[in-house]
Scaffold this active site. Structure first.
Site, mmCIF file in Angstrom:
data_model
loop_
_atom_site.group_PDB
_atom_site.id
_atom_site.type_symbol
_atom_site.label_atom_id
_atom_site.label_comp_id
_atom_site.label_asym_id
_atom_site.label_seq_id
_atom_site.Cartn_x
_atom_site.Cartn_y
_atom_site.Cartn_z
ATOM 1 N N ASN A 57 0.875 -1.179 0.000
ATOM 2 C CA ASN A 57 0.000 0.000 0.000
ATOM 3 C C ASN A 57 0.911 1.228 0.000
ATOM 4 O O ASN A 57 1.496 1.554 1.026
ATOM 5 C CB ASN A 57 -0.884 -0.032 1.262
ATOM 6 N N LYS B 296 0.152 4.240 -0.276
ATOM 7 C CA LYS B 296 -0.517 5.419 0.313
ATOM 8 C C LYS B 296 -0.319 6.654 -0.566
ATOM 9 O O LYS B 296 -0.219 6.528 -1.784
ATOM 10 C CB LYS B 296 -0.006 5.669 1.736
ATOM 11 N N GLY C 250 2.509 2.213 10.709
ATOM 12 C CA GLY C 250 3.499 3.283 10.554
ATOM 13 C C GLY C 250 4.216 3.688 11.832
ATOM 14 O O GLY C 250 4.871 4.727 11.880
ATOM 15 N N GLU D 45 -6.928 4.642 7.820
ATOM 16 C CA GLU D 45 -6.696 6.066 7.523
ATOM 17 C C GLU D 45 -7.910 6.672 6.836
ATOM 18 O O GLU D 45 -8.220 7.855 7.014
ATOM 19 C CB GLU D 45 -5.411 6.217 6.689
ATOM 20 N N GLU E 235 -5.325 -4.970 10.590
ATOM 21 C CA GLU E 235 -4.291 -3.961 10.804
ATOM 22 C C GLU E 235 -4.583 -3.184 12.086
ATOM 23 O O GLU E 235 -5.419 -2.265 12.076
ATOM 24 C CB GLU E 235 -4.275 -2.976 9.632
ATOM 25 N N SER F 131 3.383 -2.172 10.409
ATOM 26 C CA SER F 131 4.834 -2.181 10.650
ATOM 27 C C SER F 131 5.499 -3.513 10.298
ATOM 28 O O SER F 131 6.409 -3.959 11.003
ATOM 29 C CB SER F 131 5.146 -1.782 12.097
ATOM 30 N N HIS G 290 -9.564 1.155 4.827
ATOM 31 C CA HIS G 290 -8.285 1.318 5.539
ATOM 32 C C HIS G 290 -8.523 2.260 6.726
ATOM 33 O O HIS G 290 -9.322 3.196 6.633
ATOM 34 C CB HIS G 290 -7.230 1.894 4.584
HETATM 35 C C1 PEP Z 1 -0.775 0.180 6.004
HETATM 36 O O1 PEP Z 1 -0.902 1.369 5.867
HETATM 37 O O2 PEP Z 1 -1.623 -0.592 5.504
HETATM 38 C C2 PEP Z 1 0.357 -0.312 6.760
HETATM 39 C C3 PEP Z 1 0.336 -1.531 7.207
HETATM 40 O O3 PEP Z 1 1.408 0.560 6.967
HETATM 41 P P1 PEP Z 1 2.844 0.241 7.637
HETATM 42 O O4 PEP Z 1 3.318 -1.045 7.020
HETATM 43 O O5 PEP Z 1 3.684 1.402 7.262
HETATM 44 O O6 PEP Z 1 2.617 0.097 9.089
#
Ligand code: PEP
Length: 252
Positions: free
Chosen positions: A10, A12, A174, A100, A168, A214, A98
């Site tokens: 992803n 983003k 992040g 976000e 997630e 992460s 997601h």
């Molecule tokens: C994500 O945004 O779906 C995600 C898992 O981000 P990160 O791997 O940076 O934690």
């Protein structure tokens, strides 16, 4: 039950034209080197890069996905992108719900489900995201929150061919923080049980559940070798082809 591992990036809101094309070309070249990979690969760039990334991925076994879609096919929705448009561009997947988008755009479970139905109708597979906040985890509500998100965001006609779930934890996205492998195992097993209740055991056993939050080359193997973890949704580490591929190589 064999579920093919999905390694999904992803991107983003990252990448100008040159960066995106270069990243896609590097990923394509690395995936080609794997020959017949055991895993399925997917990259989800921002809307602005979809067309160029599609061209950069030509001939590689890497699917293209978007990070969101509207529920309407077309019409008066300024700034939005429809599933039909994504399909037309060569996308086969779309990420929906997601955290976000749930946080920044107030997306509800109902809206996510409506978008998923529209995605199916336009031939797109969905990655439906769920996950608890840090406060919800501290209050012991993780399984309850994730169950409600599954029940509300996953449409009744979801199946393993049109839907992937991504667990997630919001606090892990992040941040460099991750749950323990035991925690992830417990949530994934609970998610599969809720899917079984909603969609039937056979569908639930075939549906892939990704872990995201992460994921890095250093911790990938630990998560990706858990029995109910069928791949990863990778944010930050998907922006570097070497890291993305190192994660993949831990299992593919
Ligand atoms: C994500 O945004 O779906 C995600 C898992 O981000 P990160 O791997 O940076 O934690």
């Amino acid at each position: 039950m064999t579920r093919k591992i999905l390694i999904a990036g992803n991107w983003k809101m990252n990448g100008l034209l040159e960066d995106g094309v270069n990243l896609a070309k590097e990923v394509a070249a690395e995936v080609k080197k794997l020959g017949r990979p055991q895993c399925e690969f997917l990259v989800c760039p921002p809307f602005t890069l979809l067309y160029s990334v599609k061209k950069a991925l030509r001939g590689a076994k890497v699917a293209l996905g978007a990070q969101d879609a509207h529920f309407a096919v077309k019409g008066a929705h300024t700034g939005d992108i429809s599933p039909a448009m994504l399909k037309d561009l060569g996308c086969s997947y779309v990420i929906l719900g997601h955290s976000e988008r749930r946080a920044d755009h107030n997306e509800s479970n109902e809206l996510v489900a409506k978008k998923a139905v529209a995605a199916y109708e336009n031939g797109l597979k969905t990655i439906i995201c769920i996950g608890e906040t840090e406060k919800q985890r501290d209050e012991g509500k993780t399984i309850d929150v994730c169950s409600k998100q599954i029940l509300g965001s996953v449409p009744a006609n979801a199946d393993a061919s049109n839907t992937v779930i991504a667990y997630e934890p919001v606090w892990a996205i992040g941040t460099g923080k991750t749950p323990t492998a035991k925690d992830v195992e417990e949530v994934h097993a609970a998610v599969r049980a809720v899917l079984a209740k909603k969609l039937g055991k056979s569908v639930a056993n075939k549906m892939r559940i990704l872990y995201g939050g992460s994921v890095k080359p250093a911790n990938a193997k630990e998560f990706l070798s858990l029995p109910d973890v069928d791949g990863a949704l990778i944010g930050g580490a998907s922006l570097k082809a070497q890291d993305f591929m190192a994660i993949a190589k831990s299992v593919c």
